[in-house]
Design an enzyme around this catalytic site. Structure first.
Site, PDB file in Angstrom:
ATOM      1  N   GLU A  22      28.781  50.866 -28.467  1.00 54.86           N
ATOM      2  CA  GLU A  22      28.981  50.091 -28.795  1.00 54.86           C
ATOM      3  C   GLU A  22      26.896  49.768 -29.242  1.00 54.86           C
ATOM      4  O   GLU A  22      26.758  48.704 -30.035  1.00 54.86           O
ATOM      5  CB  GLU A  22      29.436  49.359 -27.960  1.00 54.86           C
TER       6      GLU A  22
ATOM      7  N   ASN B  54      34.882  39.674 -29.321  1.00 55.80           N
ATOM      8  CA  ASN B  54      34.462  40.361 -30.245  1.00 55.80           C
ATOM      9  C   ASN B  54      35.711  40.443 -31.426  1.00 55.80           C
ATOM     10  O   ASN B  54      35.457  40.622 -32.713  1.00 55.80           O
ATOM     11  CB  ASN B  54      33.631  41.683 -30.155  1.00 55.80           C
TER      12      ASN B  54
ATOM     13  N   TRP C 281      31.137  34.655 -47.324  1.00 60.36           N
ATOM     14  CA  TRP C 281      30.804  35.699 -46.044  1.00 60.36           C
ATOM     15  C   TRP C 281      29.293  34.859 -45.440  1.00 60.36           C
ATOM     16  O   TRP C 281      29.191  34.654 -44.140  1.00 60.36           O
ATOM     17  CB  TRP C 281      30.738  37.259 -45.387  1.00 60.36           C
TER      18      TRP C 281
ATOM     19  N   TRP D  34      25.960  50.588 -31.687  1.00 59.61           N
ATOM     20  CA  TRP D  34      26.216  49.131 -33.203  1.00 59.61           C
ATOM     21  C   TRP D  34      25.038  48.562 -33.479  1.00 59.61           C
ATOM     22  O   TRP D  34      24.712  48.890 -34.470  1.00 59.61           O
ATOM     23  CB  TRP D  34      27.602  49.090 -33.123  1.00 59.61           C
TER      24      TRP D  34
ATOM     25  N   TRP E  90      28.750  40.948 -40.983  1.00 60.00           N
ATOM     26  CA  TRP E  90      29.460  39.851 -41.863  1.00 60.00           C
ATOM     27  C   TRP E  90      30.115  40.755 -42.770  1.00 60.00           C
ATOM     28  O   TRP E  90      31.211  40.756 -43.356  1.00 60.00           O
ATOM     29  CB  TRP E  90      29.242  38.898 -42.261  1.00 60.00           C
TER      30      TRP E  90
ATOM     31  N   TRP F 165      34.298  34.545 -55.756  1.00 57.68           N
ATOM     32  CA  TRP F 165      34.049  34.043 -54.254  1.00 57.68           C
ATOM     33  C   TRP F 165      34.588  32.413 -54.148  1.00 57.68           C
ATOM     34  O   TRP F 165      34.791  31.586 -55.781  1.00 57.68           O
ATOM     35  CB  TRP F 165      33.064  33.559 -53.416  1.00 57.68           C
TER      36      TRP F 165
HETATM   37  P1  FAD Z   1      30.083  44.420 -25.130  1.00 57.20           P
HETATM   38  O1  FAD Z   1      31.218  45.269 -25.673  1.00 57.20           O
HETATM   39  O2  FAD Z   1      30.040  44.431 -23.346  1.00 57.20           O
HETATM   40  O3  FAD Z   1      29.219  45.424 -25.841  1.00 57.20           O
HETATM   41  C1  FAD Z   1      27.931  45.889 -25.049  1.00 57.20           C
HETATM   42  C2  FAD Z   1      26.943  45.223 -26.209  1.00 57.20           C
HETATM   43  O4  FAD Z   1      26.726  46.331 -27.273  1.00 57.20           O
HETATM   44  C3  FAD Z   1      26.846  44.166 -26.404  1.00 57.20           C
HETATM   45  O5  FAD Z   1      26.233  42.768 -25.568  1.00 57.20           O
HETATM   46  C4  FAD Z   1      25.788  44.132 -28.127  1.00 57.20           C
HETATM   47  O6  FAD Z   1      24.587  43.987 -27.600  1.00 57.20           O
HETATM   48  C5  FAD Z   1      26.541  45.451 -28.656  1.00 57.20           C
HETATM   49  N1  FAD Z   1      27.565  45.485 -29.779  1.00 57.20           N
HETATM   50  C6  FAD Z   1      29.159  45.129 -29.028  1.00 57.20           C
HETATM   51  N2  FAD Z   1      29.939  45.034 -29.739  1.00 57.20           N
HETATM   52  C7  FAD Z   1      29.243  45.195 -31.078  1.00 57.20           C
HETATM   53  C8  FAD Z   1      29.632  45.235 -32.524  1.00 57.20           C
HETATM   54  N3  FAD Z   1      30.784  45.238 -33.010  1.00 57.20           N
HETATM   55  N4  FAD Z   1      28.302  45.356 -33.620  1.00 57.20           N
HETATM   56  C9  FAD Z   1      27.079  45.233 -32.623  1.00 57.20           C
HETATM   57  N5  FAD Z   1      25.832  45.527 -31.326  1.00 57.20           N
HETATM   58  C10 FAD Z   1      28.020  45.164 -30.918  1.00 57.20           C
HETATM   59  N6  FAD Z   1      26.412  40.408 -32.022  1.00 57.20           N
HETATM   60  C11 FAD Z   1      25.156  39.747 -30.962  1.00 57.20           C
HETATM   61  O7  FAD Z   1      24.690  40.586 -30.391  1.00 57.20           O
HETATM   62  N7  FAD Z   1      24.857  38.886 -32.066  1.00 57.20           N
HETATM   63  C12 FAD Z   1      25.358  38.564 -33.321  1.00 57.20           C
HETATM   64  O8  FAD Z   1      24.950  37.665 -33.897  1.00 57.20           O
HETATM   65  C13 FAD Z   1      26.747  39.040 -33.459  1.00 57.20           C
HETATM   66  N8  FAD Z   1      27.851  38.368 -35.027  1.00 57.20           N
HETATM   67  C14 FAD Z   1      28.814  39.323 -34.793  1.00 57.20           C
HETATM   68  C15 FAD Z   1      29.454  38.161 -35.492  1.00 57.20           C
HETATM   69  C16 FAD Z   1      30.762  39.172 -36.640  1.00 57.20           C
HETATM   70  C17 FAD Z   1      31.224  38.499 -37.569  1.00 57.20           C
HETATM   71  C18 FAD Z   1      31.058  40.433 -35.954  1.00 57.20           C
HETATM   72  C19 FAD Z   1      32.415  40.689 -36.226  1.00 57.20           C
HETATM   73  C20 FAD Z   1      30.584  40.602 -34.458  1.00 57.20           C
HETATM   74  C21 FAD Z   1      29.674  40.142 -34.384  1.00 57.20           C
HETATM   75  N9  FAD Z   1      28.216  40.566 -33.345  1.00 57.20           N
HETATM   76  C22 FAD Z   1      27.424  40.030 -33.129  1.00 57.20           C
HETATM   77  C23 FAD Z   1      28.929  41.849 -32.586  1.00 57.20           C
HETATM   78  C24 FAD Z   1      29.901  41.479 -31.460  1.00 57.20           C
HETATM   79  O9  FAD Z   1      30.592  40.776 -31.417  1.00 57.20           O
HETATM   80  C25 FAD Z   1      29.206  41.226 -29.732  1.00 57.20           C
HETATM   81  O10 FAD Z   1      27.731  42.514 -29.883  1.00 57.20           O
HETATM   82  C26 FAD Z   1      30.309  41.535 -28.376  1.00 57.20           C
HETATM   83  O11 FAD Z   1      30.741  40.272 -28.866  1.00 57.20           O
HETATM   84  C27 FAD Z   1      28.733  40.764 -27.516  1.00 57.20           C
HETATM   85  O12 FAD Z   1      29.584  41.053 -25.822  1.00 57.20           O
HETATM   86  P2  FAD Z   1      29.851  41.788 -24.900  1.00 57.20           P
HETATM   87  O13 FAD Z   1      28.197  41.871 -24.532  1.00 57.20           O
HETATM   88  O14 FAD Z   1      30.231  41.484 -24.319  1.00 57.20           O
HETATM   89  O15 FAD Z   1      29.657  43.104 -26.018  1.00 57.20           O
END
Ligand code: FAD
Length: 494
Positions: A282, A348, A366, A285, A389, A313
């Site tokens: 993650e 997420n 979006w 990502w 997005w 759109w």
């Molecule tokens: P955990 O599951 O604990 O993951 C650990 C770390 O991995 C996160 O802190 C984050 O840095 C990274 N990560 C996890 N999932 C993703 C993912 N799908 N994509 C990229 N990195 C990820 N994340 C942001 O940090 N900033 C944003 O502005 C952002 N906008 C988003 C918008 C949309 C529409 C979607 C679908 C996702 C977005 N995310 C964003 C990704 C993700 O949702 C969040 O990083 C995640 O929910 C953070 O929670 P966590 O730290 O508990 O994640």
């Protein structure tokens, strides 16, 4: 201007790297033996602005407070300046005689280009810029496919990263800082980063402790749980199944490589390997979103897949407003949007559901959703947010196909089976138990009455019939393909 003596001061310019641990720029500056001036610049230029939205600015206030305290405890001072970055840095060098500026490089192309321009502009006044890499696990420039081109798909990209040398070990925080004489600084309060009338962020402090200590505690709390559960539980918004590290990462209060090594050590010392691998992927990502911006330019403005330039759109201001306010009448969507408003964060899985609903069922571009998230998320990260997005929209790199349209009811039933998440954020539905909470409009009048729910009075009817919304989305997708073909035909014919 500046003195050239070996003991002339050096500036350490903090950006989205608000930490003392594993901060390569700070570490190198300390090792230079020069007296240090630590500085943070609030640049009002929208291109250069570090805090994109109002929730981010709330976070920034508290993070700067924490950083300033840590620097002070080590004998230093955090100087705050507001203004155009190059001008502010140059003025500070002139005022203090500093001959070097240390910084961690920006991670997106515009900022990276700015770094080069900034270094050039400092050079004209005899100041040397020293840039360091710190924001990602792997250097975006070095991961290329067999043909020497950047990857467009996550899995081969991540495999290449895992074959590359491991991220270097994290650096410690310096024990002490040799401060320069006190330097005039703005007062943080004067920046008015926090909302006041009304203080819509009043609840944020319950959930968050911005700053390095808060980041470390989050990681410790996460690792005290069972990592083996992470691969499944990360999809459950009703559970405390993810780390909550995202705002800390977005602000650089903890480095990705410090997390990498802590998690790997944890796995090697009796933790769970599969869980650790999933968690680190993650972080992969996150790296990938920055990687895409590095190689292809920002994803904030343009569709990564240009076919989507022809997408029809719909204008739907009422739908957009209902979505922002958590009043769409679709419970899992409303729960997510209210969690976002009240805490500055959203799970997420629910980010994917709410984004899909706005883009596909409501037909809204979006970019509108992205902008709202930028404004309201404490973890708003321009690259990650835009890439995510576009991923949901189907226009992004390695994106979910557009025609795979989330059904918010079945998503809710699957990932919030007891309805606990909806109950928490949409309390007016708490009388509806289990799966019933995900589609109140389908419930018999008697059940609704017993639950104290009156549709359109205590809770709205859905802003769009889900089946109709899905059909409209699929039609729009076909229209886009036809429009794109029509745009190509004349070019071919000509
Ligand atoms: P955990 O599951 O604990 O993951 C650990 C770390 O991995 C996160 O802190 C984050 O840095 C990274 N990560 C996890 N999932 C993703 C993912 N799908 N994509 C990229 N990195 C990820 N994340 C942001 O940090 N900033 C944003 O502005 C952002 N906008 C988003 C918008 C949309 C529409 C979607 C679908 C996702 C977005 N995310 C964003 C990704 C993700 O949702 C969040 O990083 C995640 O929910 C953070 O929670 P966590 O730290 O508990 O994640």
């Amino acid at each position: 201007m500046a003195s050239s003596s070996a003991t002339a001061a050096a500036l350490v310019w903090f950006r989205r790297d608000l930490r003392l641990h594993d901060n390569p720029a700070l570490w190198a500056a300390v090792r230079s033996g020069r007296p240090l001036i630590c500085v943070f610049i609030d640049d009002p230029d929208p291109e250069a602005q570090l805090a994109p939205g109002r929730a981010s600015r709330w976070w920034l206030h508290h993070s700067l407070t924490a950083l300033s305290r840590s620097i002070h405890q080590r004998g230093g001072q955090l100087v705050l300046k507001r203004g155009e970055t190059a001008a502010a840095l140059t003025a500070l060098c002139e005022e203090t005689g500093a001959t070097e500026v240390y910084w961690n490089r920006g991670d997106s192309p515009t900022r990276a280009n700015d770094d080069a321009a900034l270094a050039a502009s400092l050079a004209t006044v005899g100041v040397k810029a020293r840039g360091f890499a710190s924001g990602t696990l792997f250097n975006p420039a070095t991961q290329l496919n067999g043909s020497g081109k950047p990857y467009r798909v996550f899995t081969p990209y991540w495999k290449a990263c895992l074959r590359a040398p491991e991220p270097a070990p994290a650096l410690p925080a310096p024990q002490s800082l040799t401060a320069f004489r006190p330097v005039a600084s703005d007062a943080l309060e004067d920046w008015k980063l926090r909302p006041s009338k009304p203080d819509w962020a009043a609840g944020f402090s319950k959930d968050w402790q911005p700053g390095e200590d808060g980041a470390r505690k989050r990681l410790e709390h996460f690792l005290a749980g069972d990592l083996a559960d992470y691969p499944d539980m990360r999809d459950r918004p009703d559970r405390d199944g993810t780390s909550g590290l995202s705002p800390h990462l977005a602000w650089g209060e903890i480095s990705p490589r410090a997390i990498w090594h802590t998690v790997r050590n944890h796995a090697e010392n009796g933790g769970n390997f599969q869980g650790a691998e999933k968690f680190l992927s993650e972080l992969g990502w996150r790296d990938f979103a920055i990687y895409l911006a590095h190689h292809f330019g920002s994803l904030r403005e343009n569709n990564f897949n240009a076919q989507f330039d022809h997408f029809p759109w719909r204008r739907n201001p009422a739908g957009l407003e209902a979505w922002k306010r958590g009043q769409t009448g679709v419970p899992i969507v409303d729960a997510g949007m209210r969690q976002l408003w009240l805490t500055g964060w959203m799970h997420n899985r629910v980010r994917m559901i709410t984004a899909s609903f706005l883009i596909k069922h409501l037909g809204v571009h979006w970019r509108e959703g992205m902008a709202w998230f930028e404004d309201t998320l404490v973890d708003a990260d321009l690259n990650v947010n835009a890439a995510s997005w576009q991923w949901v929209a189907g226009s992004g790199a390695d994106a979910a196909p557009y025609f795979r349209i989330f059904n918010p009811v079945t998503q809710g039933e699957r990932f919030d089976p007891q309805g606990a998440y909806v109950h928490k954020w949409v309390p007016e539905l708490s009388g509806l138990a289990g799966k019933a909470v995900h589609a109140p409009w389908t419930r018999p009048a008697r059940e609704l009455a017993t639950a104290g729910v009156t549709l359109e009075e205590t809770y709205p009817q859905p802003v769009i019939d889900l089946k109709t919304g899905r059909e409209l989305a699929l039609e729009s997708y076909q229209d886009m393909k036809a429009n794109a073909d029509a745009a190509v035909q004349p070019a071919l014919g000509g």
